[in-house]
Each structure stands twice: as structure tokens, then as C-alpha cells.
Motif scaffolding. Structure first.
Motif, PDB file in Angstrom:
ATOM      1  N   LYS A 125      31.199  -2.834  12.389  1.00 53.40           N
ATOM      2  CA  LYS A 125      31.436  -1.890  11.349  1.00 53.40           C
ATOM      3  C   LYS A 125      32.401  -0.776  12.061  1.00 53.40           C
ATOM      4  O   LYS A 125      33.333  -0.278  11.166  1.00 53.40           O
ATOM      5  CB  LYS A 125      30.379  -1.175  10.788  1.00 53.40           C
ATOM      6  CG  LYS A 125      30.477  -0.402   9.885  1.00 53.40           C
ATOM      7  CD  LYS A 125      29.031   0.076   9.046  1.00 53.40           C
ATOM      8  CE  LYS A 125      29.168   1.387   8.144  1.00 53.40           C
ATOM      9  NZ  LYS A 125      27.943   1.912   7.873  1.00 53.40           N
ATOM     10  N   TYR A 127      34.360  -0.707  14.774  1.00 52.12           N
ATOM     11  CA  TYR A 127      35.418  -1.278  15.376  1.00 52.12           C
ATOM     12  C   TYR A 127      36.629  -1.852  14.262  1.00 52.12           C
ATOM     13  O   TYR A 127      37.872  -1.620  14.295  1.00 52.12           O
ATOM     14  CB  TYR A 127      35.338  -2.724  15.866  1.00 52.12           C
ATOM     15  CG  TYR A 127      34.700  -2.643  17.476  1.00 52.12           C
ATOM     16  CD1 TYR A 127      34.782  -1.274  18.182  1.00 52.12           C
ATOM     17  CD2 TYR A 127      34.135  -3.635  18.215  1.00 52.12           C
ATOM     18  CE1 TYR A 127      34.339  -1.357  19.118  1.00 52.12           C
ATOM     19  CE2 TYR A 127      33.805  -3.490  19.178  1.00 52.12           C
ATOM     20  CZ  TYR A 127      33.637  -2.455  19.968  1.00 52.12           C
ATOM     21  OH  TYR A 127      33.269  -2.374  21.267  1.00 52.12           O
ATOM     22  N   GLN A 128      35.973  -2.189  12.941  1.00 54.45           N
ATOM     23  CA  GLN A 128      36.896  -2.403  11.787  1.00 54.45           C
ATOM     24  C   GLN A 128      37.669  -0.810  11.243  1.00 54.45           C
ATOM     25  O   GLN A 128      38.773  -1.207  10.644  1.00 54.45           O
ATOM     26  CB  GLN A 128      36.051  -2.913  10.549  1.00 54.45           C
ATOM     27  CG  GLN A 128      35.522  -4.138  10.783  1.00 54.45           C
ATOM     28  CD  GLN A 128      34.614  -4.731   9.635  1.00 54.45           C
ATOM     29  OE1 GLN A 128      35.328  -4.731   8.284  1.00 54.45           O
ATOM     30  NE2 GLN A 128      33.501  -4.947   9.864  1.00 54.45           N
ATOM     31  N   LYS A 129      37.252   0.048  11.724  1.00 60.62           N
ATOM     32  CA  LYS A 129      38.042   1.421  11.464  1.00 60.62           C
ATOM     33  C   LYS A 129      39.281   1.408  12.297  1.00 60.62           C
ATOM     34  O   LYS A 129      40.102   2.320  11.994  1.00 60.62           O
ATOM     35  CB  LYS A 129      37.254   2.516  11.524  1.00 60.62           C
ATOM     36  CG  LYS A 129      36.148   2.574  10.546  1.00 60.62           C
ATOM     37  CD  LYS A 129      35.108   3.736  10.887  1.00 60.62           C
ATOM     38  CE  LYS A 129      33.879   3.704  10.124  1.00 60.62           C
ATOM     39  NZ  LYS A 129      33.066   4.613  10.462  1.00 60.62           N
ATOM     40  N   TYR A 136      38.329 -10.064  16.488  1.00 63.33           N
ATOM     41  CA  TYR A 136      36.930  -9.453  17.146  1.00 63.33           C
ATOM     42  C   TYR A 136      36.217 -10.902  17.643  1.00 63.33           C
ATOM     43  O   TYR A 136      36.055 -11.730  16.375  1.00 63.33           O
ATOM     44  CB  TYR A 136      36.209  -8.867  15.981  1.00 63.33           C
ATOM     45  CG  TYR A 136      34.898  -8.367  17.107  1.00 63.33           C
ATOM     46  CD1 TYR A 136      35.079  -7.498  17.933  1.00 63.33           C
ATOM     47  CD2 TYR A 136      33.620  -8.158  15.830  1.00 63.33           C
ATOM     48  CE1 TYR A 136      33.743  -7.157  18.366  1.00 63.33           C
ATOM     49  CE2 TYR A 136      32.783  -7.751  16.597  1.00 63.33           C
ATOM     50  CZ  TYR A 136      32.754  -7.329  17.766  1.00 63.33           C
ATOM     51  OH  TYR A 136      31.393  -6.792  18.289  1.00 63.33           O
ATOM     52  N   ARG A 151      41.517 -10.522  10.936  1.00 56.09           N
ATOM     53  CA  ARG A 151      41.862  -9.791   9.741  1.00 56.09           C
ATOM     54  C   ARG A 151      43.235 -10.464   9.350  1.00 56.09           C
ATOM     55  O   ARG A 151      44.073 -10.287  10.067  1.00 56.09           O
ATOM     56  CB  ARG A 151      41.918  -8.151  10.215  1.00 56.09           C
ATOM     57  CG  ARG A 151      42.397  -7.344   9.128  1.00 56.09           C
ATOM     58  CD  ARG A 151      42.282  -6.053   9.115  1.00 56.09           C
ATOM     59  NE  ARG A 151      42.185  -5.387  10.266  1.00 56.09           N
ATOM     60  CZ  ARG A 151      41.509  -4.122  10.483  1.00 56.09           C
ATOM     61  NH1 ARG A 151      40.970  -3.441   9.457  1.00 56.09           N
ATOM     62  NH2 ARG A 151      41.142  -3.544  11.592  1.00 56.09           N
ATOM     63  N   TRP A 157      38.596  -9.928   6.451  1.00 50.93           N
ATOM     64  CA  TRP A 157      38.026 -10.294   7.517  1.00 50.93           C
ATOM     65  C   TRP A 157      37.738 -11.817   7.296  1.00 50.93           C
ATOM     66  O   TRP A 157      36.744 -11.999   6.402  1.00 50.93           O
ATOM     67  CB  TRP A 157      36.993  -9.593   8.100  1.00 50.93           C
ATOM     68  CG  TRP A 157      37.489  -8.239   8.845  1.00 50.93           C
ATOM     69  CD1 TRP A 157      37.439  -7.124   8.094  1.00 50.93           C
ATOM     70  CD2 TRP A 157      37.967  -8.146   9.818  1.00 50.93           C
ATOM     71  NE1 TRP A 157      37.774  -6.347   9.032  1.00 50.93           N
ATOM     72  CE2 TRP A 157      38.342  -7.006  10.364  1.00 50.93           C
ATOM     73  CE3 TRP A 157      38.176  -8.846  11.272  1.00 50.93           C
ATOM     74  CZ2 TRP A 157      38.729  -6.375  11.363  1.00 50.93           C
ATOM     75  CZ3 TRP A 157      38.750  -8.581  12.387  1.00 50.93           C
ATOM     76  CH2 TRP A 157      38.866  -7.217  12.321  1.00 50.93           C
TER      77      TRP A 157
END
Length: 199
Positions: A125, A127-129, A136, A151, A157
Motif C-alpha cells: 500500500k 509502495y504504490q504511492k 512489485y 502497474r 495494478w
């Protein structure tokens, strides 16, 4: 790789970075709390080494660099710092700081029993920023299993599970074509065995 909370007091980002410069043990930092990183198993190290060896040629051809778990990642500046098992960065700005990566295109975590849920949920969560992140990978050290989150151009994703002995992890934008057999070479980790349920 596992981790344990160091203390209950909160640290400023500046205190954390100063402590990390002197410490022989690496620590992750999240919102004032510091977590010591635990040691890794032999399969963990071998899987990581095989992945790095496979990533390096394609990354180098594209002007990218591959880093192992000794390189710190600024997930959120002054709030969240981690040490992913493997990162690839193609951003020229990441060449300017010898201790910190800010723009990874790929992150790999080799799952440990103590951190697998954290890597899959809260850490992902966060890392998605990272706007730069495109791939990933969660890699099991118990069986031949790789979970790949990619992504797309719309920012969604896409999940791919690789668990068949003949599966190949192919990431064209990084020049990677890695058979699971090579990823798990010399690790003594067996392919995933599925036992049919009794009728």
C-alpha cells in the motif's frame, strides 16, 4: 526479511538517519517508529542473488541500476524508509545520493514468515504511492511461487501468479526473462505441489 520494533518511543526522521549512519544493524522507519531488520535464511540469500544476476544485464543496457537490501528507499520522505530486498532504478536523480533511492521502477521482496502479510498488504500500500514504481514482485522462499504486480498505463495494478515449473518471469521493459528454475537454482526449494482433494 523480518523485522522487530526497536523501541516504543518516536524518533524524528533526522534522529533515525543519524542513528542509521552509526548502526551495524539496518532499521526501517515508519512514522516515528524504528524497526530492526532480522537476518535472512540461505534460500532467501540465494534467491536474491539469482534475481540480481538475472536483472543486471538488461538493467545496465537501459541505463538502470540494481540494488540489494543494503540500499535504503525513501517511500515517503521524512516519514517512511525501508530496505527492500532488491530495487531497480532508472532515474538519473537516484545517482546523486549514495545512500538513498527515491524513484525505483521495480521492487522485489523475498517473503519471510514473519513479514509476508506486511509485504503483501501495508508495505505494498505504501509502495504504490511511489509514482515511478511499475513492478512489485513477491517471491516465496518455501516453493516456486512469484506474485507479480504490474502497474499499467492507466495506473491500475495487474496481478500475475507464476507457480508452474515451466513459468518464466518476463519484464520486457527491463530486459528480464527469468525462468523459475533459474530463480530457484541451488536453493533446495521445491516447485509448488498441489495435491488433488479426495473425491
Amino acid at each position: 526479511m523480518g523485522h522487530a520494533e526497536l523501541q516504543t518511543r518516536r524518533y524524528t526522521p533526522e534522529e533515525y538517519l543519524a542513528l542509521e549512519e552509526k548502526s551495524e544493524v539496518r532499521h526501517e522507519y515508519f512514522d516515528g517508529k524504528i524497526f530492526a531488520m532480522a537476518g535472512a535464511s540461505a534460500p532467501h540469500n540465494l534467491i536474491k542473488g539469482n534475481m540480481i544476476a538475472a536483472l543486471r544485464p538488461g538493467a545496465r543496457q537501459r541505463g538502470c541500476r540494481v540494488f540489494d537490501e543494503n540500499m535504503r528507499l525513501a517511500v515517503q520522505e521524512k516519514k517512511y524508509y525501508t530496505y527492500p530486498d532488491i530495487m531497480v532504478s532508472c532515474d538519473p536523480d537516484d545517482r546523486r545520493d549514495p545512500y538513498l533511492i527515491r524513484q525505483p521502477v521495480l521492487i522485489v521482496e523475498v517473503l519471510s514468515p514473519s513479514t509476508s502479510e506486511y509485504d503483501r498488504t501495508e508495505k505494498f500500500k505504501q509502495y504504490q504511492k511511489l509514482p515511478s514504481l511499475r513492478h512489485y514482485l513477491l517471491v516465496s522462499q518455501n516453493a516456486w511461487v512469484v506474485e507479480w504486480f504490474r502497474r499499467d498505463d492507466a495506473g491500475q495494478w495487474i496481478y500475475t501468479l507464476l507457480s508452474e515449473p515451466a513459468d518464466v518471469l518476463e519484464i520486457p521493459d527491463l530486459g528480464l526473462g527469468l525462468p523459475l528454475a533459474e530463480l530457484y537454482d541451488d536453493t533446495d526449494v521445491a516447485p509448488l505441489r498441489v495435491t488433488p482433494s479426495a473425491l
